[in-house]
Design a protein around this motif. Structure first.
Motif, PDB file in Angstrom:
ATOM      1  N   ILE A 261     -89.748  -8.916  -0.220  1.00  0.00           N
ATOM      2  CA  ILE A 261     -89.864 -10.077  -0.816  1.00  0.00           C
ATOM      3  C   ILE A 261     -90.450 -11.129   0.062  1.00  0.00           C
ATOM      4  O   ILE A 261     -90.953 -12.289  -0.275  1.00  0.00           O
ATOM      5  CB  ILE A 261     -88.128 -10.563  -1.424  1.00  0.00           C
ATOM      6  CG1 ILE A 261     -87.818  -9.746  -2.591  1.00  0.00           C
ATOM      7  CG2 ILE A 261     -88.177 -11.983  -1.774  1.00  0.00           C
ATOM      8  CD1 ILE A 261     -88.626  -9.738  -3.791  1.00  0.00           C
ATOM      9  N   HIS A 297     -89.461 -18.947  -5.980  1.00  0.00           N
ATOM     10  CA  HIS A 297     -88.614 -17.944  -5.322  1.00  0.00           C
ATOM     11  C   HIS A 297     -87.074 -18.460  -5.281  1.00  0.00           C
ATOM     12  O   HIS A 297     -86.853 -19.580  -4.843  1.00  0.00           O
ATOM     13  CB  HIS A 297     -89.134 -17.944  -3.746  1.00  0.00           C
ATOM     14  CG  HIS A 297     -88.509 -17.272  -2.864  1.00  0.00           C
ATOM     15  ND1 HIS A 297     -88.490 -17.280  -1.687  1.00  0.00           N
ATOM     16  CD2 HIS A 297     -87.824 -16.050  -2.990  1.00  0.00           C
ATOM     17  CE1 HIS A 297     -87.718 -16.424  -0.927  1.00  0.00           C
ATOM     18  NE2 HIS A 297     -87.113 -15.614  -1.924  1.00  0.00           N
ATOM     19  N   ILE A 385     -89.837 -15.084  -8.391  1.00  0.00           N
ATOM     20  CA  ILE A 385     -89.402 -13.774  -7.656  1.00  0.00           C
ATOM     21  C   ILE A 385     -88.019 -14.313  -7.031  1.00  0.00           C
ATOM     22  O   ILE A 385     -87.595 -15.080  -6.399  1.00  0.00           O
ATOM     23  CB  ILE A 385     -90.216 -13.833  -6.340  1.00  0.00           C
ATOM     24  CG1 ILE A 385     -91.749 -13.562  -6.862  1.00  0.00           C
ATOM     25  CG2 ILE A 385     -89.747 -12.624  -5.383  1.00  0.00           C
ATOM     26  CD1 ILE A 385     -92.672 -13.434  -5.575  1.00  0.00           C
ATOM     27  N   ALA A 387     -84.406 -12.595  -5.793  1.00  0.00           N
ATOM     28  CA  ALA A 387     -83.637 -11.723  -4.662  1.00  0.00           C
ATOM     29  C   ALA A 387     -82.089 -11.902  -4.844  1.00  0.00           C
ATOM     30  O   ALA A 387     -81.545 -12.998  -4.445  1.00  0.00           O
ATOM     31  CB  ALA A 387     -84.044 -11.796  -3.449  1.00  0.00           C
TER      32      ALA A 387
END
Length: 463
Positions: A261, A297, A385, A387
Motif C-alpha cells: 500500500i 488513500h 485505496i 487499508a
C-alpha cells in the motif's frame, strides 16, 4: 466505547478518577504496569511487545530478572520454564527460536507465556485475533479454554461478535464508557449485541448488488518492494483494478500488505515493476501527484498517517488538500471556506463532534476514522485505496463506512481494500486476492470464497 481507558486502568497506565479495583476482595490501586504485574494481572497487547532479534526464552525473562553471571536465573532455566508452561497450557514453542522468524500465531504464544511466567492470574487480551488466520483462531480458543479451566480469569476484548458468542462465559457490553448490559446476560445473538453496542438497530451485512466492472484504472505489473530490513516485502505482484469494482486483499498482517500500500500511494520507493493509473506511469510519482490525480488513500493507522491529533477537525479535513485554490490563496488559507466545507463533511459523513474547531484527539476512534473517510470520499476520486478501513471502530461505524465504500463503487470508483478481517473482505469484495509472503497466492470471485479456503491460503497452503 471506553475499552482503551479500561485496559489502561487495569494495567496501571493511569488510575481511575473514582471507584475502586478489587483483587481477591481487597481494594487495589495501580500506579504503573509493574504494580499490575505484581498483583497478578498480565496483558497481551494488540501489537506484540517482543524484541524481534531475541530468542523466545530471552523475551520471556526480559525485564523480570537478570540472567547468567549477574542474577540467579540462567537462560537454561528460562528455556525449561518456557517448555514447562508450554506443555501445561498447550503453548508449545521452541525456546531458542528467534522471534522475527516465528509466524504471528507462535509470537502470540510467546506473549502468553511471558505473562504466565510472571504468575499472572488475570489475563487481559486486546483484539487478540486480529493477526491470526481462522485456523489459528481455533487453536487460540483452545488455549484460552485451557487457561480458564486451570483457574485463570480472562478478559477478552474484541469487536468481533461471533468470537464473543463462541468463547465468553459472561458478556459485558461497553457503550460510551459505561456497561449497558444489566441484570441477566444479554441475548447471544450478533444483531442484539450490535444494537446494545451502538444503541440502535445495525445492519451487519452490507447490502450490495453485483459489480459492473468498467475500464482498467490501476494496473500493477511485477511489482517488487523492499521492506525495512532490506529483503523483498512484495515480490512480482501483479493485479488490475477496474472502475466499479471492489478488490479485496486478504492476508495475515506482516505479509507485505503495508509495504504494498505504501508503494501504491507513493510513501515507499518501488524496487522494480510498474504502477499505472489510467494509462499513466505513476511508479515513482509523489503522494501529492497521486492525490491530484484523484487517488484517495485511507491509511491502516489513522493515528500515524491519517490525522494529526492536535489539529482541529477542520484542519484535518484539508490535511492533504490545503494547497488547493478553494482552500488557499497562495500561503494564506481561506479559513471561512475550510470551516464551511469541514462542517458540511462532518454532517454528511456523520463525524460526531461538538464543533469543527475541536482537536481530532477529542473524537472517539470511530469518529476519527470517519473523519479520514470524509476527507477522502468527499472529493472527486477515481480510485480508493483503503487499508484496514474499519480497524478498531464499533459496529455502527463499520456499517456506515461499508455503506460509503459500496456507494463509491456503484458510482464507478475502483476500490482496493486490504484487510485482516475476513468478514469484511467477504462482505465487500467483488474479487478476493490472498497475499502471503509478499505474493498473491490465490484468487476468488465473490460468492465462491469461504473462510476455510481463505484461511488456508492466508497460511500459505493451497488445499
Amino acid at each position: 466505547a471506553g475499552k482503551t481507558t479500561l485496559m489502561n486502568i487495569l494495567y496501571g497506565l493511569y488510575g481511575p478518577d473514582a471507584g475502586e479495583i478489587l483483587i481477591d476482595g481487597t481494594p487495589t490501586r495501580f500506579d504503573s504496569p509493574r504494580d499490575a504485574i505484581a498483583a497478578g494481572i498480565g496483558m497481551v497487547h494488540q501489537h506484540f511487545m517482543l524484541v524481534p532479534v531475541f530468542s523466545v526464552a530471552e523475551n520471556v525473562v526480559l525485564g523480570v530478572e537478570p540472567t547468567g553471571l549477574f542474577g540467579s536465573l540462567t537462560i537454561s532455566e528460562a528455556r525449561a520454564q518456557v517448555r514447562s508452561i508450554g506443555s501445561r497450557f498447550g503453548l508449545e514453542v521452541d525456546p531458542d527460536a528467534i522471534i522475527e522468524e516465528l509466524p504471528v500465531g507462535l509470537q502470540q504464544r510467546v506473549e502468553i507465556i511471558k505473562i504466565l511466567f510472571r504468575s499472572a492470574e488475570v489475563l487481559i487480551f486486546d483484539e487478540p485475533t486480529a493477526v491470526l488466520t481462522p485456523q489459528e483462531v481455533t487453536e487460540f480458543f483452545q488455549v484460552l479454554r485451557s487457561l480458564r479451566d486451570s483457574g485463570k480469569a480472562i478478559v477478552f476484548i474484541t469487536h468481533k461478535l461471533h468470537e464473543v458468542i463462541e468463547l465468553a462465559d459472561q458478556i459485558k457490553v461497553l457503550r460510551n464508557g459505561s456497561v449497558v448490559t444489566k441484570g441477566d446476560e444479554p441475548e447471544r445473538d450478533k444483531v442484539a449485541l450490535a444494537e446494545l453496542m451502538v444503541g440502535r438497530p445495525v445492519e451487519l451485512v452490507a447490502d450490495r448488488t453485483p459489480a459492473k466492472p468498467g475500464e482498467a484504472l490501476l494496473e500493477i505489473n511485477n511489482l517488487n518492494v523492499l521492506g525495512e530490513r532490506g529483503g523483498l516485502a512484495v515480490e512480482n505482484l501483479s493485479l488490475t483494478l477496474r472502475a466499479g469494482e471492489i478488490v479485496g486483499i486478504a492476508g495475515v498482517q506482516g505479509n507485505g500488505q503495508t509495504e504494498f500500500i505504501e508503494a501504491l500511494t507513493g510513501l515507499r520507493a518501488v524496487a522494480s515493476g510498474t504502477v499505472g493509473f489510467c494509462g499513466e506511469d505513476i511508479t515513482h510519482a509523489s503522494p501529492r501527484h497521486r492525490h491530484q490525480h484523484n487517488i484517495a488513500h485511507i491509511p491502516e493507522d489513522r493515528r500515524k498517517s491519517g490525522i494529526i491529533g492536535e489539529f482541529s477537525v477542520a484542519e484535518n479535513m484539508v490535511l492533504d488538500g490545503y494547497y488547493e485554490s478553494q482552500y488557499s490563496d497562495g500561503i494564506i488559507l481561506r479559513w471561512a471556506k475550510v470551516n464551511e466545507i469541514a462542517a458540511a463533511n462532518a454532517i454528511e459523513f456523520d463525524v460526531r463532534t461538538q464543533t469543527v474547531f475541536a482537536p481530532a484527539d477529542s473524537l472517539s476512534g470511530g469518529n476519527q476514522q470517519k473523519l479520514v473517510v470524509a476527507r477522502e470520499f468527499s472529493r472527486d476520486v477515481k480510485v480508493i485505496i483503503a487499508a484496514q478501513p474499519t480497524r478498531g471502530v464499533d459496529v455502527g461505524s463499520i456499517e456506515y463506512i461499508h455503506q460509503r465504500i459500496i456507494s463509491a463503487r456503484d458510482d464507478g470508483v475502483g476500490v482496493l481494500i486490504v484487510s485482516t478481517e475476513l468478514e469484511e473482505i467477504l462482505a465487500l469484495s467483488d474479487r478476493i486476492l490472498v497475499m502471503y509472503q509478499g505474493q498473491i497466492v490465490a484468487e476468488f470471485l465473490s460468492g465462491q470464497a469461504n473462510v476455510t479456503d481463505l484461511g488456508l491460503a492466508m497460511a500459505g497452503a493451497t488445499a
